[in-house]
Write a protein that holds these residues in place. Sequence first.
Motif, PDB file in Angstrom:
ATOM      1  N   VAL A 282      -3.592   2.909  12.225  1.00 30.41           N
ATOM      2  CA  VAL A 282      -2.878   2.315  13.357  1.00 30.41           C
ATOM      3  C   VAL A 282      -3.180   0.825  13.489  1.00 30.41           C
ATOM      4  CG1 VAL A 282      -2.773   4.483  14.636  1.00 30.41           C
ATOM      5  CG2 VAL A 282      -4.755   2.991  14.918  1.00 30.41           C
ATOM      6  N   ALA A 283      -3.896   0.282  12.512  1.00 28.02           N
ATOM      7  CA  ALA A 283      -4.224  -1.144  12.533  1.00 28.02           C
ATOM      8  C   ALA A 283      -3.056  -1.957  11.986  1.00 28.02           C
ATOM      9  CB  ALA A 283      -5.482  -1.394  11.700  1.00 28.02           C
ATOM     10  N   PRO A 284      -3.036  -3.269  12.217  1.00 27.13           N
ATOM     11  CA  PRO A 284      -1.990  -4.126  11.641  1.00 27.13           C
ATOM     12  C   PRO A 284      -1.952  -3.989  10.116  1.00 27.13           C
ATOM     13  CG  PRO A 284      -3.218  -5.314  13.311  1.00 27.13           C
ATOM     14  CD  PRO A 284      -3.946  -4.018  13.097  1.00 27.13           C
ATOM     15  N   THR A 285      -0.819  -4.329   9.525  1.00 31.41           N
ATOM     16  CA  THR A 285      -0.609  -4.113   8.095  1.00 31.41           C
ATOM     17  C   THR A 285      -1.705  -4.731   7.229  1.00 31.41           C
ATOM     18  OG1 THR A 285       1.784  -4.051   8.436  1.00 31.41           O
ATOM     19  CG2 THR A 285       1.001  -4.416   6.187  1.00 31.41           C
ATOM     20  N   THR A 286      -2.042  -5.987   7.488  1.00 29.69           N
ATOM     21  CA  THR A 286      -3.059  -6.662   6.675  1.00 29.69           C
ATOM     22  C   THR A 286      -4.402  -5.949   6.764  1.00 29.69           C
ATOM     23  OG1 THR A 286      -1.969  -8.801   7.013  1.00 29.69           O
ATOM     24  CG2 THR A 286      -4.252  -8.833   6.246  1.00 29.69           C
ATOM     25  N   THR A 287      -4.813  -5.628   7.975  1.00 25.20           N
ATOM     26  CA  THR A 287      -6.087  -4.932   8.173  1.00 25.20           C
ATOM     27  C   THR A 287      -6.063  -3.561   7.509  1.00 25.20           C
ATOM     28  OG1 THR A 287      -6.462  -6.059  10.277  1.00 25.20           O
ATOM     29  CG2 THR A 287      -7.683  -4.019   9.896  1.00 25.20           C
ATOM     30  N   ARG A 288      -4.951  -2.865   7.656  1.00 23.52           N
ATOM     31  CA  ARG A 288      -4.836  -1.527   7.076  1.00 23.52           C
ATOM     32  C   ARG A 288      -4.974  -1.563   5.560  1.00 23.52           C
ATOM     33  NH1 ARG A 288      -0.523  -0.337   9.260  1.00 23.52           N
ATOM     34  NH2 ARG A 288       1.000  -0.752   7.618  1.00 23.52           N
ATOM     35  N   GLN A 289      -4.264  -2.480   4.913  1.00 22.09           N
ATOM     36  CA  GLN A 289      -4.300  -2.544   3.449  1.00 22.09           C
ATOM     37  C   GLN A 289      -5.667  -3.007   2.941  1.00 22.09           C
ATOM     38  OE1 GLN A 289      -2.011  -1.298   1.535  1.00 22.09           O
ATOM     39  NE2 GLN A 289      -0.768  -0.794   3.326  1.00 22.09           N
ATOM     40  N   LEU A 290      -6.244  -4.002   3.587  1.00 23.33           N
ATOM     41  CA  LEU A 290      -7.564  -4.483   3.170  1.00 23.33           C
ATOM     42  C   LEU A 290      -8.613  -3.380   3.318  1.00 23.33           C
ATOM     43  CD1 LEU A 290      -7.672  -8.089   4.696  1.00 23.33           C
ATOM     44  CD2 LEU A 290      -7.432  -7.463   2.285  1.00 23.33           C
ATOM     45  N   THR A 291      -8.518  -2.614   4.393  1.00 22.81           N
ATOM     46  CA  THR A 291      -9.483  -1.537   4.626  1.00 22.81           C
ATOM     47  C   THR A 291      -9.306  -0.413   3.622  1.00 22.81           C
ATOM     48  OG1 THR A 291      -9.520  -2.040   6.999  1.00 22.81           O
ATOM     49  CG2 THR A 291     -10.366   0.106   6.315  1.00 22.81           C
ATOM     50  N   TYR A 292      -8.060  -0.019   3.379  1.00 24.41           N
ATOM     51  CA  TYR A 292      -7.809   1.058   2.418  1.00 24.41           C
ATOM     52  C   TYR A 292      -8.336   0.693   1.030  1.00 24.41           C
ATOM     53  CZ  TYR A 292      -4.841   3.711   5.651  1.00 24.41           C
ATOM     54  OH  TYR A 292      -4.372   4.467   6.700  1.00 24.41           O
ATOM     55  N   HIS A 293      -8.100  -0.538   0.613  1.00 25.10           N
ATOM     56  CA  HIS A 293      -8.588  -0.963  -0.705  1.00 25.10           C
ATOM     57  C   HIS A 293     -10.113  -1.038  -0.724  1.00 25.10           C
ATOM     58  CE1 HIS A 293      -4.792  -1.726  -2.710  1.00 25.10           C
ATOM     59  NE2 HIS A 293      -4.339  -2.310  -1.618  1.00 25.10           N
ATOM     60  N   TYR A 294     -10.686  -1.437   0.382  1.00 25.33           N
ATOM     61  CA  TYR A 294     -12.150  -1.504   0.461  1.00 25.33           C
ATOM     62  C   TYR A 294     -12.765  -0.111   0.380  1.00 25.33           C
ATOM     63  CZ  TYR A 294     -16.789  -1.964   2.546  1.00 25.33           C
ATOM     64  OH  TYR A 294     -18.135  -1.884   2.794  1.00 25.33           O
ATOM     65  N   LEU A 295     -12.098   0.878   0.954  1.00 22.41           N
ATOM     66  CA  LEU A 295     -12.616   2.244   0.933  1.00 22.41           C
ATOM     67  C   LEU A 295     -12.731   2.791  -0.490  1.00 22.41           C
ATOM     68  CD1 LEU A 295     -10.788   3.837   4.002  1.00 22.41           C
ATOM     69  CD2 LEU A 295     -13.195   3.192   3.807  1.00 22.41           C
ATOM     70  N   ILE A 296     -11.884   2.303  -1.392  1.00 22.51           N
ATOM     71  CA  ILE A 296     -12.006   2.710  -2.799  1.00 22.51           C
ATOM     72  C   ILE A 296     -13.354   2.265  -3.344  1.00 22.51           C
ATOM     73  CG2 ILE A 296     -11.060   2.398  -5.119  1.00 22.51           C
ATOM     74  CD1 ILE A 296      -8.313   2.049  -3.831  1.00 22.51           C
ATOM     75  N   GLY A 297     -13.716   1.027  -3.027  1.00 22.68           N
ATOM     76  CA  GLY A 297     -15.014   0.522  -3.456  1.00 22.68           C
ATOM     77  C   GLY A 297     -16.168   1.272  -2.814  1.00 22.68           C
ATOM     78  N   VAL A 298     -16.006   1.635  -1.539  1.00 16.71           N
ATOM     79  CA  VAL A 298     -17.054   2.383  -0.836  1.00 16.71           C
ATOM     80  C   VAL A 298     -17.301   3.724  -1.513  1.00 16.71           C
ATOM     81  CG1 VAL A 298     -17.635   3.572   1.312  1.00 16.71           C
ATOM     82  CG2 VAL A 298     -16.655   1.275   1.389  1.00 16.71           C
ATOM     83  N   ASN A 299     -16.226   4.436  -1.793  1.00 18.93           N
ATOM     84  CA  ASN A 299     -16.366   5.745  -2.436  1.00 18.93           C
ATOM     85  C   ASN A 299     -16.895   5.624  -3.864  1.00 18.93           C
ATOM     86  OD1 ASN A 299     -15.174   8.009  -0.598  1.00 18.93           O
ATOM     87  ND2 ASN A 299     -13.772   6.292  -0.373  1.00 18.93           N
TER      88      ASN A 299
ATOM     89  N   PRO B  18     -16.465  -0.036   9.477  1.00 16.24           N
ATOM     90  CA  PRO B  18     -15.704  -1.031  10.252  1.00 16.24           C
ATOM     91  C   PRO B  18     -14.491  -1.531   9.480  1.00 16.24           C
ATOM     92  CG  PRO B  18     -18.062  -1.489  10.327  1.00 16.24           C
ATOM     93  CD  PRO B  18     -17.865  -0.425   9.287  1.00 16.24           C
ATOM     94  N   LEU B  19     -13.418  -1.817  10.201  1.00 15.87           N
ATOM     95  CA  LEU B  19     -12.193  -2.288   9.566  1.00 15.87           C
ATOM     96  C   LEU B  19     -12.395  -3.667   8.940  1.00 15.87           C
ATOM     97  CD1 LEU B  19      -9.561  -1.284  12.290  1.00 15.87           C
ATOM     98  CD2 LEU B  19     -10.253   0.005  10.267  1.00 15.87           C
ATOM     99  N   VAL B  20     -11.722  -3.888   7.825  1.00 16.75           N
ATOM    100  CA  VAL B  20     -11.716  -5.209   7.184  1.00 16.75           C
ATOM    101  C   VAL B  20     -10.517  -5.957   7.759  1.00 16.75           C
ATOM    102  CG1 VAL B  20     -11.620  -6.470   5.006  1.00 16.75           C
ATOM    103  CG2 VAL B  20     -12.713  -4.218   5.095  1.00 16.75           C
ATOM    104  N   GLU B  21     -10.770  -6.899   8.627  1.00 14.53           N
ATOM    105  CA  GLU B  21      -9.698  -7.500   9.416  1.00 14.53           C
ATOM    106  C   GLU B  21      -9.185  -8.837   8.890  1.00 14.53           C
ATOM    107  OE1 GLU B  21     -10.899  -5.508  13.705  1.00 14.53           O
ATOM    108  OE2 GLU B  21     -11.415  -7.610  13.330  1.00 14.53           O
TER     109      GLU B  21
END
Length: 232
Positions: free
Chosen positions: A162-179, A200-203
């Motif tokens: 539900v975050a803005p597009t930029t935050t959503r995409q940056l966070t999703y890509h970051y989660l790949i690195g986290v996993n 925390p979200l990558v904003e």
Amino acid sequence: MFLPKLSSFISAMLFAVHPIHTEAVTGVVGRAETLSSVFFLAAFIFYSKATKYKKYTGWKYLCLSMIATATAMLCKEQGITVAGVCAAYEIFVVQKIRPNHVKEFVKAALSTKSSYHFPKSNGPTKRLAAMAVTTFILLLGRLQIMGSQLPVFTRFDNPASVAPTTTRQLTYHYLIGVNFWLMLFPCDLCCDWTMGGTVPLVESFTDMRNMATLSTYFFIAALVWVAFKNEK
């Protein structure tokens, strides 16, 4: 399948005792993960057995693979991705098709003077077609069940959704690195990563965690490059 028996045994044992799997069994809802994994692996094993038939389709094992694929998806939606794994296995491992082969085929298709012919075999073609049709039917059924709508997540279930597009995409890509990092160094585990904003979200693009994202993609690209280089 890919490695000698001893190496395969060691890999299987490492997979079985990897600490990250505790995340899937510390909560009742995690049973979907384990059940989906069982049928995911079963689908791939059955498909690999079907590929043993060089000139034939191997319908017996192929049908078992398709049933296991459907069951894996019913356990958890991500289970359907085994169809893509089977397709990649068929194309790159069994048929040994490489990017340069595709490039030569495209050139041949555009040129009437080229004598290059793309490898043809009814067995692999039928297997890939059967898996493609199965995947399409499963996706269609999923859409019908959902009423042709995407699932709706709340801020508590998935803050990034539900975050803005930029935050959503940056966070999703970051989660790949986290996993990816958790697989290599499972020091911080959690049974439910949605609790209290665990990640925390990558904003913004200036967030230093974006370096982890870039490093992950660079590492994966390097692995792919080395894999194809060694095949030449």
